[in-house]
Design an enzyme around this catalytic site. Sequence first.
Site, PDB file in Angstrom:
ATOM      1  N   HIS A 215      42.296 126.578 -58.353  1.00  0.00           N
ATOM      2  CA  HIS A 215      41.921 126.372 -60.013  1.00  0.00           C
ATOM      3  C   HIS A 215      40.711 126.619 -60.442  1.00  0.00           C
ATOM      4  O   HIS A 215      40.315 127.332 -61.441  1.00  0.00           O
ATOM      5  CB  HIS A 215      42.272 124.951 -60.470  1.00  0.00           C
ATOM      6  CG  HIS A 215      42.661 124.811 -61.878  1.00  0.00           C
ATOM      7  ND1 HIS A 215      44.043 125.393 -62.444  1.00  0.00           N
ATOM      8  CD2 HIS A 215      41.903 124.676 -62.813  1.00  0.00           C
ATOM      9  CE1 HIS A 215      43.903 125.323 -63.626  1.00  0.00           C
ATOM     10  NE2 HIS A 215      42.760 124.870 -64.113  1.00  0.00           N
ATOM     11  N   TYR A 219      38.025 129.442 -63.557  1.00  0.00           N
ATOM     12  CA  TYR A 219      36.891 129.515 -64.457  1.00  0.00           C
ATOM     13  C   TYR A 219      35.664 130.537 -63.825  1.00  0.00           C
ATOM     14  O   TYR A 219      34.961 130.670 -64.780  1.00  0.00           O
ATOM     15  CB  TYR A 219      36.389 128.009 -64.366  1.00  0.00           C
ATOM     16  CG  TYR A 219      37.455 127.083 -65.063  1.00  0.00           C
ATOM     17  CD1 TYR A 219      37.654 127.137 -66.359  1.00  0.00           C
ATOM     18  CD2 TYR A 219      38.123 126.389 -64.142  1.00  0.00           C
ATOM     19  CE1 TYR A 219      38.833 126.393 -66.853  1.00  0.00           C
ATOM     20  CE2 TYR A 219      39.513 125.744 -64.571  1.00  0.00           C
ATOM     21  CZ  TYR A 219      39.612 125.686 -66.018  1.00  0.00           C
ATOM     22  OH  TYR A 219      40.842 124.991 -66.463  1.00  0.00           O
ATOM     23  N   HIS A 366      52.085 131.944 -67.591  1.00  0.00           N
ATOM     24  CA  HIS A 366      50.978 131.223 -68.019  1.00  0.00           C
ATOM     25  C   HIS A 366      49.655 131.864 -67.592  1.00  0.00           C
ATOM     26  O   HIS A 366      48.968 132.087 -68.376  1.00  0.00           O
ATOM     27  CB  HIS A 366      51.012 129.567 -67.407  1.00  0.00           C
ATOM     28  CG  HIS A 366      49.701 128.947 -67.227  1.00  0.00           C
ATOM     29  ND1 HIS A 366      48.979 128.550 -68.402  1.00  0.00           N
ATOM     30  CD2 HIS A 366      48.965 128.770 -66.304  1.00  0.00           C
ATOM     31  CE1 HIS A 366      47.881 127.948 -68.130  1.00  0.00           C
ATOM     32  NE2 HIS A 366      47.960 128.122 -66.919  1.00  0.00           N
ATOM     33  N   PHE A 367      49.660 132.315 -66.174  1.00  0.00           N
ATOM     34  CA  PHE A 367      48.328 132.662 -65.707  1.00  0.00           C
ATOM     35  C   PHE A 367      48.228 134.328 -66.082  1.00  0.00           C
ATOM     36  O   PHE A 367      46.869 134.749 -66.034  1.00  0.00           O
ATOM     37  CB  PHE A 367      48.257 132.438 -64.105  1.00  0.00           C
ATOM     38  CG  PHE A 367      48.990 132.943 -63.014  1.00  0.00           C
ATOM     39  CD1 PHE A 367      48.924 134.567 -62.862  1.00  0.00           C
ATOM     40  CD2 PHE A 367      50.208 132.385 -62.367  1.00  0.00           C
ATOM     41  CE1 PHE A 367      49.749 135.133 -62.144  1.00  0.00           C
ATOM     42  CE2 PHE A 367      51.063 133.106 -61.610  1.00  0.00           C
ATOM     43  CZ  PHE A 367      50.785 134.399 -61.559  1.00  0.00           C
ATOM     44  N   HIS A 368      48.987 134.995 -66.624  1.00  0.00           N
ATOM     45  CA  HIS A 368      48.993 136.181 -66.819  1.00  0.00           C
ATOM     46  C   HIS A 368      48.479 136.197 -68.233  1.00  0.00           C
ATOM     47  O   HIS A 368      47.502 137.217 -68.824  1.00  0.00           O
ATOM     48  CB  HIS A 368      50.370 137.065 -66.817  1.00  0.00           C
ATOM     49  CG  HIS A 368      50.613 137.553 -65.436  1.00  0.00           C
ATOM     50  ND1 HIS A 368      50.999 136.875 -64.352  1.00  0.00           N
ATOM     51  CD2 HIS A 368      50.401 138.961 -64.894  1.00  0.00           C
ATOM     52  CE1 HIS A 368      51.345 137.754 -63.444  1.00  0.00           C
ATOM     53  NE2 HIS A 368      50.854 138.872 -63.761  1.00  0.00           N
ATOM     54  N   ARG A 429      60.016 132.572 -59.418  1.00  0.00           N
ATOM     55  CA  ARG A 429      59.283 133.471 -59.281  1.00  0.00           C
ATOM     56  C   ARG A 429      59.276 134.030 -57.841  1.00  0.00           C
ATOM     57  O   ARG A 429      59.813 133.481 -57.013  1.00  0.00           O
ATOM     58  CB  ARG A 429      57.594 133.326 -59.763  1.00  0.00           C
ATOM     59  CG  ARG A 429      57.310 132.127 -58.954  1.00  0.00           C
ATOM     60  CD  ARG A 429      55.750 131.784 -59.587  1.00  0.00           C
ATOM     61  NE  ARG A 429      55.055 130.673 -58.998  1.00  0.00           N
ATOM     62  CZ  ARG A 429      53.779 130.702 -58.594  1.00  0.00           C
ATOM     63  NH1 ARG A 429      52.959 131.600 -59.026  1.00  0.00           N
ATOM     64  NH2 ARG A 429      53.282 129.319 -58.057  1.00  0.00           N
ATOM     65  N   ARG A 430      58.567 135.366 -57.781  1.00  0.00           N
ATOM     66  CA  ARG A 430      58.249 135.813 -56.340  1.00  0.00           C
ATOM     67  C   ARG A 430      59.865 136.171 -55.574  1.00  0.00           C
ATOM     68  O   ARG A 430      59.836 136.250 -54.393  1.00  0.00           O
ATOM     69  CB  ARG A 430      57.614 134.787 -55.269  1.00  0.00           C
ATOM     70  CG  ARG A 430      56.336 134.387 -55.858  1.00  0.00           C
ATOM     71  CD  ARG A 430      55.642 133.771 -54.797  1.00  0.00           C
ATOM     72  NE  ARG A 430      54.335 133.031 -55.332  1.00  0.00           N
ATOM     73  CZ  ARG A 430      53.990 131.608 -55.501  1.00  0.00           C
ATOM     74  NH1 ARG A 430      55.257 130.913 -55.262  1.00  0.00           N
ATOM     75  NH2 ARG A 430      53.097 131.284 -55.651  1.00  0.00           N
TER      76      ARG A 430
END
Length: 539
Positions: A215, A219, A366-368, A429-430
Amino acid sequence: MFNARKLVAAHFWVAFIAFFAAVLLGEWQMFMRSPLSSWINNPEHYYRSVTAHGTVMAYVLPTLIAMGFGYAITEIALKRPLVGLRWAWTGFGLVIAGTVMAAATMAAGKASVLYTFYPPMIASPFFYLGIVLVVVGSWIWVALMAINLHAWKKANPGATIPLAMYGNCAGAFLWAWTSIGAAVEILVLILPASLGWTDTINAGLSRVLFSWTLHAIVYFWLMPAYIVFYTMFPKAIGGRLYSDTMGRVSFALFLVFSMPIGIHHLFADPQVGAGFKFVHAAMTAMVSIPTFLTVFTIVASAELVARLRGGKGLFGWVKALPWSNPMMLAVTFAFVMLGFGGAGGLINMSYQLNESIHNTQWVTGHFHLIFGGAIVIMYFMVAYELWPQLRNSAPLSARLIKTQLSLWFGGMMILTLPWHLVGLLGAPRRMAYFDYTHPALQAQAITVTMSTVGGLILVVSAVLFIYILATTKPASGTVPAYEFSKAVHPDAKTPAVLNSFSLWVAMMIALTLVNYGYPIAQLAMTEHAYVPVIHIGER
């Protein structure tokens, strides 16, 4: 810039060429798993592509951008030549060598373990050694940032560190600490298994060590974008930064709060106790503080510009913003995607709500939105802002830049919003393929098709981005030296605690050890925690 022009350009070119290849792989994956295509004959090819896409986007692209941008910041902000130029080229060479080694291994089908490694699946040792070379090359950059900052402070005793350099070094120190988790996992647990020295691995400990990195690396990806927000955006739209202090607080708080929170990715893992999961969930909420500070400060900076341009009323000033300016458009798009992605992240960080979307397409969406959307669009702006300096070129076409940014924003929204929807419906996913003729999946066919179209728009945007950079025209004269934004009150005294890193780095290390020390020690000493390894290609 003095010495580092070619160095920065080399980092950017390799980063964006790799990025373009990863975008093509991502769209191929979307097409192959959509109802527009027949099932792939060998699903391993799909996972080979997913591994390559994730490895480039998670490691290669952001590392090269952070390094290249960091070298540019060092010379522009400190107004002195880069100390250690030869070492910088050495670090760049290690990153290239590691990327080529890992890419060749992935292309050969010997490393389809995804960028998160996922032991007990074990890839060829050359894949992990390639990743190690990339990380070692980046550590040279970290060392050079610290050395250059020290040299500047020695030559300018008592002076305030320029905000761009402060954010740059915060990102470097964050990366140095967060990369240790994955480095220890590879060197201590994975490589011995990959080299055949052991046939078992402590998979639970491996996952906790990777969460150390998993995580906080977000950042590290985000730091260049925040540097653009604070030190490039106000000047680009014709204004000044509302508060230099807010920027320093945000960078410092990211150091403290972004590290001790990674176990919220392991809510479904039984090897971690519920108490530490709750602590990490609570700490994850703290990263919203520097985010909200940034949104407030950047919006306030934009409002100042709008009111100076004649904007009136509570919200009427929004119309007076310089919407024809590409940077104004890019930051607006970034904030919208950051907002949607952050809202989705509230579900991911919730110990209870996470169960409803765990390991579904919601997480992918979310992470895209966060990385591929808000972060990458600011990487574009880093290149656009610095390209005339790097290439001694004429100003880039604002019309083409706005078109490219709009395509990227639109494509990313079309790609990710359907993912959130099907994630709520339980789509995992995946997965290499789905049977959309099944009654339970028929309704999802249209959403997956929409995402595929969104991915195609992203490919078009990526092509246009490379075209803009590759077709620059020489400048008619000398390109003016680049300068970062100034604050509204440039002579305001900076608090000593925000002009150094010792307190913040100490807090980062202490909180990480408190939040990770016991789970790591417990798993390392647990008997019967080892499971048989599964080498890629074996049955």
